[in-house]
Design a protein around this motif. Sequence first.
Motif, mmCIF file in Angstrom:
data_model
loop_
_atom_site.group_PDB
_atom_site.id
_atom_site.type_symbol
_atom_site.label_atom_id
_atom_site.label_comp_id
_atom_site.label_asym_id
_atom_site.label_seq_id
_atom_site.Cartn_x
_atom_site.Cartn_y
_atom_site.Cartn_z
ATOM 1 N N TYR A 21 1.205 4.349 -2.744
ATOM 2 C CA TYR A 21 1.273 5.727 -2.301
ATOM 3 C C TYR A 21 2.331 6.612 -2.862
ATOM 4 O O TYR A 21 2.137 7.678 -3.456
ATOM 5 C CB TYR A 21 1.276 5.747 -0.871
ATOM 6 C CG TYR A 21 1.346 7.094 -0.203
ATOM 7 C CD1 TYR A 21 0.453 8.208 -0.369
ATOM 8 C CD2 TYR A 21 2.333 7.405 0.569
ATOM 9 C CE1 TYR A 21 0.692 9.336 0.005
ATOM 10 C CE2 TYR A 21 2.585 8.630 1.081
ATOM 11 C CZ TYR A 21 1.916 9.602 0.971
ATOM 12 O OH TYR A 21 2.047 10.887 1.537
ATOM 13 N N CYS A 78 -4.728 7.961 -1.061
ATOM 14 C CA CYS A 78 -3.677 6.976 -0.343
ATOM 15 C C CYS A 78 -3.031 7.175 1.069
ATOM 16 O O CYS A 78 -3.092 6.177 1.648
ATOM 17 C CB CYS A 78 -2.824 6.741 -1.368
ATOM 18 S SG CYS A 78 -3.186 6.167 -2.937
ATOM 19 N N ILE A 96 -7.309 -0.480 -5.038
ATOM 20 C CA ILE A 96 -5.997 -0.418 -5.437
ATOM 21 C C ILE A 96 -5.848 -1.126 -6.623
ATOM 22 O O ILE A 96 -5.259 -1.020 -7.789
ATOM 23 C CB ILE A 96 -4.938 -0.294 -4.438
ATOM 24 C CG1 ILE A 96 -5.106 0.771 -3.550
ATOM 25 C CG2 ILE A 96 -3.461 -0.334 -5.188
ATOM 26 C CD1 ILE A 96 -3.982 0.640 -2.243
ATOM 27 N N TYR A 100 0.747 -1.248 -0.157
ATOM 28 C CA TYR A 100 0.106 0.104 0.074
ATOM 29 C C TYR A 100 0.947 1.219 -0.003
ATOM 30 O O TYR A 100 0.758 2.288 -0.571
ATOM 31 C CB TYR A 100 -0.858 0.219 1.231
ATOM 32 C CG TYR A 100 -2.127 -0.922 1.191
ATOM 33 C CD1 TYR A 100 -2.632 -1.436 0.226
ATOM 34 C CD2 TYR A 100 -2.295 -1.262 2.498
ATOM 35 C CE1 TYR A 100 -3.757 -2.248 0.183
ATOM 36 C CE2 TYR A 100 -3.555 -2.175 2.511
ATOM 37 C CZ TYR A 100 -4.286 -2.621 1.382
ATOM 38 O OH TYR A 100 -5.305 -3.719 1.400
#
Length: 302
Positions: free
Chosen positions: A130, A165, A180, A126
Amino acid sequence: MSALPFDPSFLKLSPYVNAASKALLGVSPTDFRYETGVTPLSTWPIVIAGTIGYLASVFGGQYLMKNREAMRLDKLFLVHNIILVVLSGGLLWLYLEELVPMLWTKGLYYAMCDASAYTQNMEFVYYVNYIIKWVEFVDTWFLVAKKKKLEFLHVYHHALTMVLCHAELEGRVVMSWIVITLNLFVHVIMYTYYALTALKIHPWWKQYVTTLQITQFVIDLGFCYSNTWTHFAFNYFPHLPNYGACSATDFAAIFGCGLLSTYLYLFVEFFQKTYAKYKSGKKTSKAGGDASNGKAEGKKTK
């Protein structure tokens, strides 16, 4: 549920990513934690400053280019898009390495809502996603340098997706992977299209990239509103129907649904404005062409 019916270990990218992460960052993805104020680019002041800086660079760049000739940056544009195809595809693959076994053995509800589904490996990926949103600001700078028309949708989407994000990372939203992974899949296709245009190839399927983006947001919002409903019902209104707790902060859940809703509206509006107008203009042009041909032929017969 049983384990996967085959051993996918030979396909995994994660061992290479783990080695690179340890070498470059000194930390393994399994030990990674997004900590506000500790992890780079992890505070709201930095996120807000980044967004303002992006907007200032865009409008400032347009002002500086106003009386200058457009730059020809085809080679750089090609390299930029190839990098983003590789990054998006690689990141999507890393998600699938975590998600496929999880979905197979524990089911969709667990993967969408259970706090323990938010693994350190997932959080690391994640975070990399970002960081890529900061890299994607370069998309707009290319348009500015080439003096291309900037749609409001483009600037709005790039500026706020990075913010989204960060909000989802800070809120530890378990269902983030749905949004995502779909976005990464679309980006592989979209950046492939732009890489081809840099090679002077103009694929016929440009319109379907926008259609795919709209489909992406429809699916996103179906899950987002469903999970947000059950999150608030379970925590604050347990007498209302819900399917259990869904791990996220209140702010992250509301902000995510709200922003994705605006994306869907703007992409639909863009599609109607761009492609409906194009088809209408094509029909008008065809009708005008027929009339012109008739007149020309009439002149020839005289």
